[in-house]
Design a protein around this motif. Structure first.
Motif, PDB file in Angstrom:
ATOM      1  N   GLU A  82      59.146  61.064  42.003  1.00 54.73           N
ATOM      2  CA  GLU A  82      60.161  60.399  42.828  1.00 54.73           C
ATOM      3  C   GLU A  82      59.490  59.520  43.879  1.00 54.73           C
ATOM      4  OE1 GLU A  82      63.989  59.330  44.361  1.00 54.73           O
ATOM      5  OE2 GLU A  82      63.192  59.899  42.402  1.00 54.73           O
ATOM      6  N   LYS A  83      58.376  59.980  44.436  1.00 55.71           N
ATOM      7  CA  LYS A  83      57.643  59.179  45.422  1.00 55.71           C
ATOM      8  C   LYS A  83      57.170  57.870  44.792  1.00 55.71           C
ATOM      9  CE  LYS A  83      55.176  58.162  49.102  1.00 55.71           C
ATOM     10  NZ  LYS A  83      55.680  57.041  49.837  1.00 55.71           N
ATOM     11  N   LYS A  84      56.634  57.917  43.579  1.00 58.88           N
ATOM     12  CA  LYS A  84      56.202  56.697  42.888  1.00 58.88           C
ATOM     13  C   LYS A  84      57.383  55.765  42.660  1.00 58.88           C
ATOM     14  CE  LYS A  84      52.215  58.505  40.386  1.00 58.88           C
ATOM     15  NZ  LYS A  84      51.660  58.804  39.073  1.00 58.88           N
ATOM     16  N   ARG A  85      58.506  56.336  42.257  1.00 61.05           N
ATOM     17  CA  ARG A  85      59.710  55.543  41.994  1.00 61.05           C
ATOM     18  C   ARG A  85      60.207  54.862  43.277  1.00 61.05           C
ATOM     19  NH1 ARG A  85      65.652  56.258  40.577  1.00 61.05           N
ATOM     20  NH2 ARG A  85      65.664  57.692  42.309  1.00 61.05           N
ATOM     21  N   VAL A  86      60.209  55.598  44.381  1.00 60.77           N
ATOM     22  CA  VAL A  86      60.658  55.049  45.657  1.00 60.77           C
ATOM     23  C   VAL A  86      59.711  53.944  46.118  1.00 60.77           C
ATOM     24  CG1 VAL A  86      60.877  55.601  48.131  1.00 60.77           C
ATOM     25  CG2 VAL A  86      61.978  57.041  46.422  1.00 60.77           C
ATOM     26  N   ASP A  87      58.400  54.154  45.958  1.00 56.69           N
ATOM     27  CA  ASP A  87      57.440  53.120  46.352  1.00 56.69           C
ATOM     28  C   ASP A  87      57.676  51.834  45.569  1.00 56.69           C
ATOM     29  OD1 ASP A  87      56.303  54.817  48.199  1.00 56.69           O
ATOM     30  OD2 ASP A  87      54.579  55.337  46.945  1.00 56.69           O
ATOM     31  N   GLU A  88      57.951  51.945  44.278  1.00 56.81           N
ATOM     32  CA  GLU A  88      58.251  50.767  43.455  1.00 56.81           C
ATOM     33  C   GLU A  88      59.548  50.105  43.917  1.00 56.81           C
ATOM     34  OE1 GLU A  88      56.653  48.963  41.011  1.00 56.81           O
ATOM     35  OE2 GLU A  88      54.991  50.177  41.749  1.00 56.81           O
ATOM     36  N   GLU A  89      60.535  50.919  44.205  1.00 57.15           N
ATOM     37  CA  GLU A  89      61.828  50.420  44.676  1.00 57.15           C
ATOM     38  C   GLU A  89      61.658  49.627  45.978  1.00 57.15           C
ATOM     39  OE1 GLU A  89      65.111  53.261  45.782  1.00 57.15           O
ATOM     40  OE2 GLU A  89      65.410  53.141  43.612  1.00 57.15           O
ATOM     41  N   LYS A  90      60.859  50.169  46.889  1.00 55.97           N
ATOM     42  CA  LYS A  90      60.643  49.518  48.178  1.00 55.97           C
ATOM     43  C   LYS A  90      60.014  48.137  48.012  1.00 55.97           C
ATOM     44  CE  LYS A  90      60.128  53.541  51.187  1.00 55.97           C
ATOM     45  NZ  LYS A  90      59.161  54.313  51.994  1.00 55.97           N
ATOM     46  N   LYS A  91      59.086  48.007  47.041  1.00 56.81           N
ATOM     47  CA  LYS A  91      58.432  46.719  46.802  1.00 56.81           C
ATOM     48  C   LYS A  91      59.445  45.637  46.452  1.00 56.81           C
ATOM     49  CE  LYS A  91      54.124  48.575  44.935  1.00 56.81           C
ATOM     50  NZ  LYS A  91      53.319  48.660  43.706  1.00 56.81           N
ATOM     51  N   HIS A  92      60.495  46.019  45.742  1.00 57.69           N
ATOM     52  CA  HIS A  92      61.468  45.046  45.262  1.00 57.69           C
ATOM     53  C   HIS A  92      62.621  44.809  46.232  1.00 57.69           C
ATOM     54  CE1 HIS A  92      59.386  44.830  41.479  1.00 57.69           C
ATOM     55  NE2 HIS A  92      59.411  46.143  41.393  1.00 57.69           N
ATOM     56  N   GLU A 103      57.377  76.029  40.498  1.00 61.23           N
ATOM     57  CA  GLU A 103      56.634  75.327  41.550  1.00 61.23           C
ATOM     58  C   GLU A 103      55.990  74.050  41.018  1.00 61.23           C
ATOM     59  OE1 GLU A 103      56.866  79.650  42.465  1.00 61.23           O
ATOM     60  OE2 GLU A 103      56.212  78.534  40.712  1.00 61.23           O
ATOM     61  N   GLU A 104      55.370  74.145  39.831  1.00 66.18           N
ATOM     62  CA  GLU A 104      54.753  72.961  39.212  1.00 66.18           C
ATOM     63  C   GLU A 104      55.797  71.896  38.937  1.00 66.18           C
ATOM     64  OE1 GLU A 104      51.229  73.774  36.120  1.00 66.18           O
ATOM     65  OE2 GLU A 104      53.042  74.940  35.728  1.00 66.18           O
ATOM     66  N   PHE A 105      56.918  72.323  38.395  1.00 66.96           N
ATOM     67  CA  PHE A 105      57.977  71.384  38.017  1.00 66.96           C
ATOM     68  C   PHE A 105      58.491  70.633  39.246  1.00 66.96           C
ATOM     69  CE2 PHE A 105      62.373  70.215  37.096  1.00 66.96           C
ATOM     70  CZ  PHE A 105      62.209  69.526  35.906  1.00 66.96           C
ATOM     71  N   ILE A 106      58.776  71.360  40.311  1.00 65.76           N
ATOM     72  CA  ILE A 106      59.310  70.740  41.529  1.00 65.76           C
ATOM     73  C   ILE A 106      58.264  69.823  42.163  1.00 65.76           C
ATOM     74  CG2 ILE A 106      60.106  71.234  43.880  1.00 65.76           C
ATOM     75  CD1 ILE A 106      61.502  73.749  42.595  1.00 65.76           C
ATOM     76  N   SER A 107      57.001  70.243  42.187  1.00 68.86           N
ATOM     77  CA  SER A 107      55.939  69.393  42.729  1.00 68.86           C
ATOM     78  C   SER A 107      55.818  68.099  41.928  1.00 68.86           C
ATOM     79  CB  SER A 107      54.596  70.126  42.703  1.00 68.86           C
ATOM     80  OG  SER A 107      54.608  71.207  43.575  1.00 68.86           O
ATOM     81  N   THR A 108      55.903  68.215  40.613  1.00 70.44           N
ATOM     82  CA  THR A 108      55.833  67.035  39.753  1.00 70.44           C
ATOM     83  C   THR A 108      57.015  66.109  40.002  1.00 70.44           C
ATOM     84  OG1 THR A 108      54.628  68.282  38.075  1.00 70.44           O
ATOM     85  CG2 THR A 108      55.685  66.254  37.353  1.00 70.44           C
ATOM     86  N   LEU A 109      58.202  66.670  40.154  1.00 66.64           N
ATOM     87  CA  LEU A 109      59.375  65.845  40.455  1.00 66.64           C
ATOM     88  C   LEU A 109      59.188  65.078  41.759  1.00 66.64           C
ATOM     89  CD1 LEU A 109      62.482  68.071  39.637  1.00 66.64           C
ATOM     90  CD2 LEU A 109      61.720  66.023  38.438  1.00 66.64           C
ATOM     91  N   ILE A 110      58.646  65.736  42.772  1.00 63.01           N
ATOM     92  CA  ILE A 110      58.438  65.084  44.065  1.00 63.01           C
ATOM     93  C   ILE A 110      57.452  63.927  43.921  1.00 63.01           C
ATOM     94  CG2 ILE A 110      57.457  65.406  46.381  1.00 63.01           C
ATOM     95  CD1 ILE A 110      58.714  68.268  46.276  1.00 63.01           C
ATOM     96  N   ARG A 111      56.331  64.158  43.223  1.00 61.01           N
ATOM     97  CA  ARG A 111      55.346  63.085  43.041  1.00 61.01           C
ATOM     98  C   ARG A 111      55.940  61.914  42.264  1.00 61.01           C
ATOM     99  NH1 ARG A 111      52.186  67.582  42.181  1.00 61.01           N
ATOM    100  NH2 ARG A 111      52.231  67.311  39.939  1.00 61.01           N
TER     101      ARG A 111
END
Length: 128
Positions: A77-87, A67-75
């Motif tokens: 990935e969200k940061k990565r997507v937010d950065e991607e969107k900026k560019h 559960e911790e691992f999957i939650s961490t992956l989601i957080r």
């Protein structure tokens, strides 16, 4: 004597069921109040083994729980997507904001296949 033991065992089982039912109800109410959602994901044997390996590898001295691992992956990935969107900015061809531009609100890229369209050139880079 045997019937009495059986009756006691049945009563204990019933009490255990009631206790578990009450605990599940309390947990569900608590999770609902906290906005926590639970998902069940079927994993193949290989995926389960891979998840266990990743939990141990990424967890450091103490392995992550799945559960911790999957939650961490989601957080992450969200940061990565937010950065991607900026560019991403907007499509050079149609001028619509990306990545949802060009879809014309219909979910289907209106100019896909046209050489200058973002979805013709870049869409695959956004996929996992």
């Amino acid at each position: 004597m045997r019937n009495n033991d059986q009756a006691k065992a049945d009563k204990k089982r019933q009490q255990d069921k009631e206790r578990q039912r009450a605990k599940r109800a309390r947990d569900a109410e608590k999770n609902s109040e906290l906005g926590i959602h639970e998902y069940r994901v079927p994993l193949s044997q290989t995926e389960s083994e891979t998840l266990a390996e990743l939990c141990a590898y990424r967890g450091g001295a103490e392995p992550y729980s799945p559960e911790e691992f999957i939650s961490t992956l989601i957080r992450r990935e969200k940061k990565r997507v937010d950065e991607e969107k900026k560019h991403l900015g907007q499509c050079d061809f149609c001028g619509e904001p990306l990545p949802l531009g060009c879809k014309n609100g219909l979910g289907i890229p209106k100019l896909k296949g046209v050489g200058g369209c973002f979805y013709t050139r870049e869409e695959r880079k956004l996929r996992l």
